[in-house]
Design a protein around this motif. Structure first.
Motif, PDB file in Angstrom:
ATOM      1  N   VAL A 283       0.863  -1.183   0.000  1.00  0.00           N
ATOM      2  CA  VAL A 283       0.000   0.000   0.000  1.00  0.00           C
ATOM      3  C   VAL A 283       0.897   1.230   0.000  1.00  0.00           C
ATOM      4  CG1 VAL A 283      -1.738   1.286   1.294  1.00  0.00           C
ATOM      5  CG2 VAL A 283      -1.811  -1.217   1.261  1.00  0.00           C
TER       6      VAL A 283
ATOM      7  N   SER B 286       0.222   7.243  -0.503  1.00  0.00           N
ATOM      8  CA  SER B 286      -0.702   8.161  -1.161  1.00  0.00           C
ATOM      9  C   SER B 286      -2.046   7.530  -1.482  1.00  0.00           C
ATOM     10  CB  SER B 286      -0.066   8.639  -2.465  1.00  0.00           C
ATOM     11  OG  SER B 286       0.175   7.508  -3.295  1.00  0.00           O
ATOM     12  N   GLU B 287      -2.290   6.322  -1.008  1.00  0.00           N
ATOM     13  CA  GLU B 287      -3.563   5.665  -1.334  1.00  0.00           C
ATOM     14  C   GLU B 287      -4.108   4.946  -0.107  1.00  0.00           C
ATOM     15  OE1 GLU B 287      -2.622   2.805  -4.432  1.00  0.00           O
ATOM     16  OE2 GLU B 287      -1.395   1.600  -3.073  1.00  0.00           O
ATOM     17  N   SER B 288      -5.444   4.737  -0.113  1.00  0.00           N
ATOM     18  CA  SER B 288      -6.063   3.947   0.940  1.00  0.00           C
ATOM     19  C   SER B 288      -5.881   2.472   0.587  1.00  0.00           C
ATOM     20  CB  SER B 288      -7.546   4.282   1.036  1.00  0.00           C
ATOM     21  OG  SER B 288      -8.219   3.815  -0.116  1.00  0.00           O
ATOM     22  N   THR B 289      -6.214   1.595   1.516  1.00  0.00           N
ATOM     23  CA  THR B 289      -6.073   0.162   1.221  1.00  0.00           C
ATOM     24  C   THR B 289      -7.053  -0.247   0.117  1.00  0.00           C
ATOM     25  OG1 THR B 289      -7.595  -0.373   3.022  1.00  0.00           O
ATOM     26  CG2 THR B 289      -5.248  -0.422   3.520  1.00  0.00           C
ATOM     27  N   THR B 290      -8.202   0.400   0.077  1.00  0.00           N
ATOM     28  CA  THR B 290      -9.172   0.112  -0.979  1.00  0.00           C
ATOM     29  C   THR B 290      -8.627   0.552  -2.336  1.00  0.00           C
ATOM     30  OG1 THR B 290     -10.951   0.412   0.605  1.00  0.00           O
ATOM     31  CG2 THR B 290     -11.562   0.459  -1.720  1.00  0.00           C
TER      32      THR B 290
ATOM     33  N   GLU C 166       7.346   1.673   0.732  1.00  0.00           N
ATOM     34  CA  GLU C 166       7.157   2.641   1.790  1.00  0.00           C
ATOM     35  C   GLU C 166       6.355   2.071   2.948  1.00  0.00           C
ATOM     36  OE1 GLU C 166       6.653   6.455  -0.947  1.00  0.00           O
ATOM     37  OE2 GLU C 166       5.985   4.527  -1.739  1.00  0.00           O
TER      38      GLU C 166
ATOM     39  N   LEU D  13       4.253   2.431   6.687  1.00  0.00           N
ATOM     40  CA  LEU D  13       3.221   3.311   7.230  1.00  0.00           C
ATOM     41  C   LEU D  13       3.118   3.133   8.742  1.00  0.00           C
ATOM     42  CD1 LEU D  13       0.327   2.467   4.720  1.00  0.00           C
ATOM     43  CD2 LEU D  13       1.798   4.488   4.679  1.00  0.00           C
TER      44      LEU D  13
ATOM     45  N   VAL E  98     -10.484  -1.803   8.636  1.00  0.00           N
ATOM     46  CA  VAL E  98      -9.276  -0.988   8.550  1.00  0.00           C
ATOM     47  C   VAL E  98      -9.672   0.381   8.006  1.00  0.00           C
ATOM     48  CG1 VAL E  98      -7.014  -0.711   7.497  1.00  0.00           C
ATOM     49  CG2 VAL E  98      -7.831  -2.996   8.116  1.00  0.00           C
TER      50      VAL E  98
ATOM     51  N   SER F  65      -8.266   3.671   6.474  1.00  0.00           N
ATOM     52  CA  SER F  65      -6.972   3.980   5.851  1.00  0.00           C
ATOM     53  C   SER F  65      -7.034   5.146   4.877  1.00  0.00           C
ATOM     54  CB  SER F  65      -6.468   2.737   5.113  1.00  0.00           C
ATOM     55  OG  SER F  65      -7.356   2.401   4.057  1.00  0.00           O
ATOM     56  N   GLU F  66      -8.074   5.963   4.979  1.00  0.00           N
ATOM     57  CA  GLU F  66      -8.138   7.123   4.098  1.00  0.00           C
ATOM     58  C   GLU F  66      -6.879   7.957   4.298  1.00  0.00           C
ATOM     59  OE1 GLU F  66     -10.284   7.626   1.668  1.00  0.00           O
ATOM     60  OE2 GLU F  66     -11.036   5.664   2.298  1.00  0.00           O
ATOM     61  N   VAL F  67      -6.368   8.486   3.212  1.00  0.00           N
ATOM     62  CA  VAL F  67      -5.083   9.181   3.257  1.00  0.00           C
ATOM     63  C   VAL F  67      -5.092  10.361   4.237  1.00  0.00           C
ATOM     64  CG1 VAL F  67      -3.452  10.517   1.875  1.00  0.00           C
ATOM     65  CG2 VAL F  67      -4.486   8.450   0.931  1.00  0.00           C
TER      66      VAL F  67
ATOM     67  N   ARG G  62       0.508  10.205   8.307  1.00  0.00           N
ATOM     68  CA  ARG G  62      -0.092   9.176   7.450  1.00  0.00           C
ATOM     69  C   ARG G  62      -0.147   7.896   8.265  1.00  0.00           C
ATOM     70  NH1 ARG G  62      -3.307   6.627   5.307  1.00  0.00           N
ATOM     71  NH2 ARG G  62      -3.074   5.422   3.383  1.00  0.00           N
TER      72      ARG G  62
ATOM     73  N   ILE H  18      -2.666   4.412   9.245  1.00  0.00           N
ATOM     74  CA  ILE H  18      -3.894   3.632   9.089  1.00  0.00           C
ATOM     75  C   ILE H  18      -4.262   3.060  10.451  1.00  0.00           C
ATOM     76  CG2 ILE H  18      -3.249   3.024   6.715  1.00  0.00           C
ATOM     77  CD1 ILE H  18      -2.874   0.146   7.680  1.00  0.00           C
TER      78      ILE H  18
END
Lengths: 239, 239
Positions: free
Chosen positions: A57, A60-64, B16, B18, B87, B89-91, B98, B100
């Motif tokens: 992941v 810059s992105e969500s898990t979705t 990367e 998180l 989960v 996880s929105e950015v 950052r 989650i």
DNA sequence: GCAAAAGTGTTACGCTTACACCCATGG
DNA sequence: CCATGGGTGTAAGCGTAACACTTTTGC
């Protein structure tokens, strides 16, 4: 939402970060058997082994977002059913790195599946009753996803996500028999399905499975949404 | 499981990482109302604001370990019902970093709850129908957890996790009425519950809620496990 | 004309629901 | 003795499950 009244202290920076992956359990139904989409890894670690489709992941992105990205890359499909299954985070689950994986399961219409991509990525549909050994804890993920699929399909109309948008009743029945590993009485199945008035009959027949042909139907998502909000609970058979 | 045949390549290191947190939605039932355990943050960011109980996940622990760790720290309880919710996880969900968050919901017996810790951590039980504003996306988490609790309680005997180990039938009924926001007929509720033969009557009465007193029961977890494996589906009322 | 799948109704049973009164006790 | 919550049975209706034969048509 409360706004942050003060800057984040050092605490935030000190905390240890982790690699976060998404892995997708992709189910499909070919009219006969429930299948899983896997691919043969080209890169190390585990080059040559079967694996679920996944990715790290990005920040810059969500898990979705990440899951939709890999699903699109490997199948060419967008707007498909995707739901979170579970987070796999055992410390030793990946010998290559400390990495947690967010497993999501997807249901796709095999008929829409973009076969051209299949060769490029070395993806393969495998029957669920004869799965190969997969890397890491992926076999566990599949087993958990299958259990979830059974649970969910009892009370949500997710089976329709695995069929072409136009489907016949016997087709749906075969799918349900595959998911629940039991048989249903054809008369009762049809009667119950039609009594819900959630499938709209079409004036066309599918003639691929019989000489007589079988009428096609379409699932009425809008009606389901409406009823759902009023407390209606979808179910095709008593538990 | 396949063993890693080759060392992990640079790819692993480049990816990367998180920040990963766990947040716990902790439900309790005081015999009257369904409650949520929250705490007032002492540290920035959001010092003074209400928050779910949580922590960053350390590389040396699984997300379940992390959740159990904070639950023990804040409540003094071990061996409590804990299940993953979702989960988040929105950015932009956390303006501080950052990060989650893996939300888990827990069901605790308020009677076992270690009150001494409450003062130390500034924790508070708040009624679910009058929640304060919580930090970040925690209100969303609670709403989702409540929905999950309703779903789950329909087909799994998780309500018993919220009651003392010895409970009365009227107590259980009040809990179900609270969870499902509807009332049940006392005769039918009792009849259905007893017909499952999953609660064992005790020769003792609870006299705290009436002069006559009400017999105590104990949920038979072993019997439930046994039946469960044979395909038995727990349910106290028709959906 | 026959093989193979699609389509159709009725009945019995069990579960769910609705409903009203007596019991035990502490104050 | 009375107020309060605890405890009990029955009947109606609905949904589920079991069950066998006719229809269509390509070969």
């Amino acid at each position: 939402m409360l706004q942050n009244p003060n800057p984040a202290p050092a605490y935030y920076q000190q905390a240890e970060t982790l690699l976060v992956a998404v892995d997708c359990i992709i189910f499909g139904f070919d009219g006969e058997k429930l299948k899983l989409l896997v691919f043969k890894r080209k890169l190390n670690p585990f080059a040559g082994a079967y694996s679920l489709i996944g990715s790290f992941v990005h920040p810059s992105e969500s898990t979705t977002d990440a899951a939709r990205r890999v699903l699109f890359d490997f199948t060419g499909l967008q707007d498909i059913f995707l739901e979170e299954l579970h987070v796999y985070s055992e410390v030793d689950r990946d010998p290559g790195a400390r990495c947690i994986s967010i497993a999501k399961y997807a249901l796709i219409r095999v008929t829409d599946y973009h076969k051209a991509l299949s060769d490029h990525y070395d993806t393969e549909w495998v029957a669920l009753d004869s799965l190969p050994e997969l890397v890491l804890d992926h076999n566990r993920m599949v087993a958990d996803a299958l259990q979830r699929l059974k649970q969910k399909a009892q009370f949500y109309p997710i089976g329709f996500e695995l069929l072409p948008k136009k489907f016949t009743i016997p087709m749906l029945q075969r799918l349900y028999e595959e998911i629940f590993e039991r048989s249903f009485d054809a008369r009762n199945f049809r009667k119950k399905l039609l009594s819900l008035t959630l499938v709209k009959p079409l004036p066309e027949k599918d003639r691929t499975t019989s000489k007589k042909g079988s009428f096609l139907y379409r699932f009425d998502y809008k009606k389901y949404e409406r009823l759902s909000k009023k407390g209606f609970q979808f179910s095709l058979f008593k538990i």
